[in-house]
Design a protein around this motif. Structure first.
Motif, PDB file in Angstrom:
ATOM      1  N   ALA A 121       0.767  -1.242   0.000  1.00 49.26           N
ATOM      2  CA  ALA A 121       0.000   0.000   0.000  1.00 49.26           C
ATOM      3  C   ALA A 121       0.801   1.296   0.000  1.00 49.26           C
ATOM      4  O   ALA A 121       0.267   2.334  -0.399  1.00 49.26           O
ATOM      5  CB  ALA A 121      -0.948   0.016   1.216  1.00 49.26           C
ATOM      6  N   VAL A 154      -4.974   1.575  -4.711  1.00 43.20           N
ATOM      7  CA  VAL A 154      -4.402   0.665  -3.721  1.00 43.20           C
ATOM      8  C   VAL A 154      -5.468  -0.346  -3.314  1.00 43.20           C
ATOM      9  O   VAL A 154      -6.565   0.038  -2.902  1.00 43.20           O
ATOM     10  CB  VAL A 154      -3.897   1.408  -2.465  1.00 43.20           C
ATOM     11  N   ASP A 208      -5.515  -3.790  -0.878  1.00 42.55           N
ATOM     12  CA  ASP A 208      -4.629  -4.506   0.033  1.00 42.55           C
ATOM     13  C   ASP A 208      -5.410  -5.065   1.215  1.00 42.55           C
ATOM     14  O   ASP A 208      -6.489  -4.562   1.549  1.00 42.55           O
ATOM     15  CB  ASP A 208      -3.536  -3.547   0.534  1.00 42.55           C
ATOM     16  N   ILE A 264      -2.176   5.305   4.311  1.00 45.33           N
ATOM     17  CA  ILE A 264      -2.359   5.047   2.884  1.00 45.33           C
ATOM     18  C   ILE A 264      -2.882   6.299   2.214  1.00 45.33           C
ATOM     19  O   ILE A 264      -3.850   6.914   2.667  1.00 45.33           O
ATOM     20  CB  ILE A 264      -3.351   3.888   2.656  1.00 45.33           C
ATOM     21  N   ALA A 272      -4.035   7.427  -1.631  1.00 47.92           N
ATOM     22  CA  ALA A 272      -4.286   7.014  -3.007  1.00 47.92           C
ATOM     23  C   ALA A 272      -5.609   7.577  -3.469  1.00 47.92           C
ATOM     24  O   ALA A 272      -6.515   7.829  -2.657  1.00 47.92           O
ATOM     25  CB  ALA A 272      -4.299   5.489  -3.117  1.00 47.92           C
ATOM     26  N   GLN A 330      -8.705   3.643  -2.766  1.00 45.05           N
ATOM     27  CA  GLN A 330      -8.128   2.631  -1.895  1.00 45.05           C
ATOM     28  C   GLN A 330      -9.219   1.735  -1.332  1.00 45.05           C
ATOM     29  O   GLN A 330     -10.270   2.192  -0.910  1.00 45.05           O
ATOM     30  CB  GLN A 330      -7.325   3.257  -0.762  1.00 45.05           C
ATOM     31  N   HIS A 386      -8.863  -1.009   1.380  1.00 44.98           N
ATOM     32  CA  HIS A 386      -7.956  -1.635   2.332  1.00 44.98           C
ATOM     33  C   HIS A 386      -8.786  -2.367   3.373  1.00 44.98           C
ATOM     34  O   HIS A 386      -9.487  -1.754   4.164  1.00 44.98           O
ATOM     35  CB  HIS A 386      -7.082  -0.565   2.998  1.00 44.98           C
TER      36      HIS A 386
END
Length: 346
Positions: free
Chosen positions: A95, A112, A114, A121, A123, A126, A128
Motif C-alpha cells: 500500500a 491501492v 490490500d 495510505i 491514493a 483505496q 484496504h
C-alpha cells in the motif's frame, strides 16, 4: 457506490495502467495483479503492465507465473516516475511507496487494493480490508460484481492465491474467502491447481529447511532458528511453516542472510502474540517489518553487520546474536530467568 464501481470509473479515465507488485511477489499479489489487469482491459485500457522487484524464487510462485503464463516486467523506476497524464499507477497486496517496494517515497498512487494492516495510505482509490484473508478475495469480488470474463487462467490464479494465502483456509480465512472460492471453483482448472500445489522443490530449499531444523532454539512456546546464508529467500517462510508444527511450539521465527540483507519470517498460532507487531517493533529502526497477526516478515539491510567481518561464518554468528536478542527482548523472554526450555542449536 460500491468499491468495484468506483474502481471501474477511475480506470475508465486512464489511458494506461502500471500495476506494481511488492518485492518478491507471492501468489496473492500475482493473481490480484492479473485480475486488476483484466478489469482495466474491460474499462478500455489497452496498455497495461505488471512490474515486480526482487525474485520469484518460491517454487509455487514460479509455477504460477510459468503455468498460467502471467506476463511480468522487472521494475523500472523511470516508468513510475515519468508518467504522463492518464497513466495510472496501482498497488496490489501492498500500500505505501517505499515499503516493500522500490517505488520512491511520495509517489502519487492512483489505486491501492490490500489486506495487510497498514497506516497512512494515500491514493486516489483505496480498498484496504485487513479483516479479510487475501487481497485476491477482494479482486474476486470485483470480478464478480463487474461481470469481468472469468476464464480458466484467472479463476485458477485467484483460487490458488486464496488457498495459499490462508494455508488451505486454515489461517486467517473468513466467510469472504469461502464465498470467493465457491464462485471460482467451477471455472478453475483442477489439474493446474494440483500442479501448483505440489511443484518440484530445489535442493537449495531442502538444504535451507534442514539447516533451520538443525539450528532451532526453543524458548518456552517460541522457536527461533536461522538458515545461515541462502539463495532461497522463500525457504524461510517454508521453514517457518514447517517448524510451527513442532509439538509445544506456538510461535516461530526463522531468519537468514539472502544477498545483501537479512530476511525474517514469523508464524504464530498463539492468540497472545502478534508476529507482525513483533517484527515491526523489533526491526523498524533498522529495516522494515510487519504483516498479519499470524504471519509476517521483515527485511534488514546487512549494512554495518558486513563491516565487522569478511568471514561468512562469523557474519552469520553476529547476525544470529543480534536478531535473537532483539526478538527475545520484544517477546519479553528473559533467558537468565529460566525461560529457555530447550536449546537444540547445532
Amino acid at each position: 457506490m460500491s468499491a468495484a464501481t468506483e474502481l471501474r470509473d477511475i480506470l475508465t479515465e486512464g489511458d494506461e495502467l502500471t500495476i506494481v507488485c511488492h518485492n518478491n511477489p507471492d501468489p496473492d499479489c500475482l493473481a490480484s495483479a492479473l485480475a486488476l489487469g483484466r478489469i482495466a482491459a474491460d474499462a478500455g485500457i489497452d496498455e497495461r503492465r505488471i512490474l515486480y522487484s526482487g525474485d520469484i524464487s518460491h517454487q509455487q510462485n514460479r509455477a504460477l507465473v510459468n503455468l498460467l503464463e502471467i506476463e511480468l516486467q522487472e521494475f523500472d523506476a523511470d516508468i513510475v516516475r515519468d508518467r504522463e497524464p492518464g497513466s495510472l499507477l496501482a498497488f496490489v497486496d501492498h500500500a505505501v511507496p517505499g515499503v516493500n517496494n522500490h517505488v520512491p517515497d511520495g509517489t502519487l498512487v492512483d489505486v491501492v487494493i490490500d489486506h495487510h494492516p497498514t497506516d497512512d495510505i494515500e491514493a486516489g482509490f483505496q480498498d484496504h480490508r485487513d479483516d479479510v484473508g487475501a487481497t485476491a478475495t477482494i479482486l474476486t469480488e470485483y470480478v464478480r460484481e463487474l461481470d469481468t470474463e472469468l476464464d480458466d487462467q484467472l479463476a485458477t490464479a485467484l483460487l490458488f492465491a486464496i488457498r495459499r494465502e490462508t494455508l488451505g483456509f486454515l489461517r486467517g480465512a473468513t466467510a469472504a474467502e469461502y464465498e470467493a472460492a465457491g464462485f471460482l471453483h467451477g471455472q478453475a482448472d483442477r489439474d493446474l491447481l494440483r500442479k501448483l500445489s505440489s511443484p518440484a522443490v530445489s535442493s537449495a530449499t531442502v538444504d535451507a529447511i534442514a539447516d533451520a531444523i538443525e539450528n532451532r532454539q526453543v524458548f518456552g512456546a517460541v522457536l527461533l532458528s536461522n538458515v545461515g546464508r541462502t539463495s532461497e529467500r522463500d525457504a524461510l517462510p517454508q521453514a517457518a511453516d514447517y517448524l510451527a508444527t513442532l509439538e509445544g511450539v506456538g510461535t516461530t521465527f526463522v531468519f537468514g542472510i539472502v544477498g545483501d540483507s537479512i530476511q525474517l519470517s514469523g508464524r504464530t498460532t498463539d492468540s497472545r502474540v502478534n508476529v507482525g507487531s513483533v517484527l515491526h517493533d523489533a526491526f523498524d529502526d533498522a529495516g522494515s517489518g510487519g504483516g498479519h497477526r499470524e504471519m509476517a516478515g521483515a527485511e534488514i539491510p546487512l549494512g554495518i553487520f558486513a563491516d565487522y567481518t569478511s568471514n561468512d561464518r562469523h557474519l552469520v554468528d553476529i547476525v544470529e546474536q543480534v536478531v535473537t536478542a532483539r526478538l527475545l527482548a520484544e517477546l519479553n523472554i528473559d533467558t537468565d530467568k529460566g525461560d529457555t526450555q530447550e536449546n537444540e542449536a547445532g
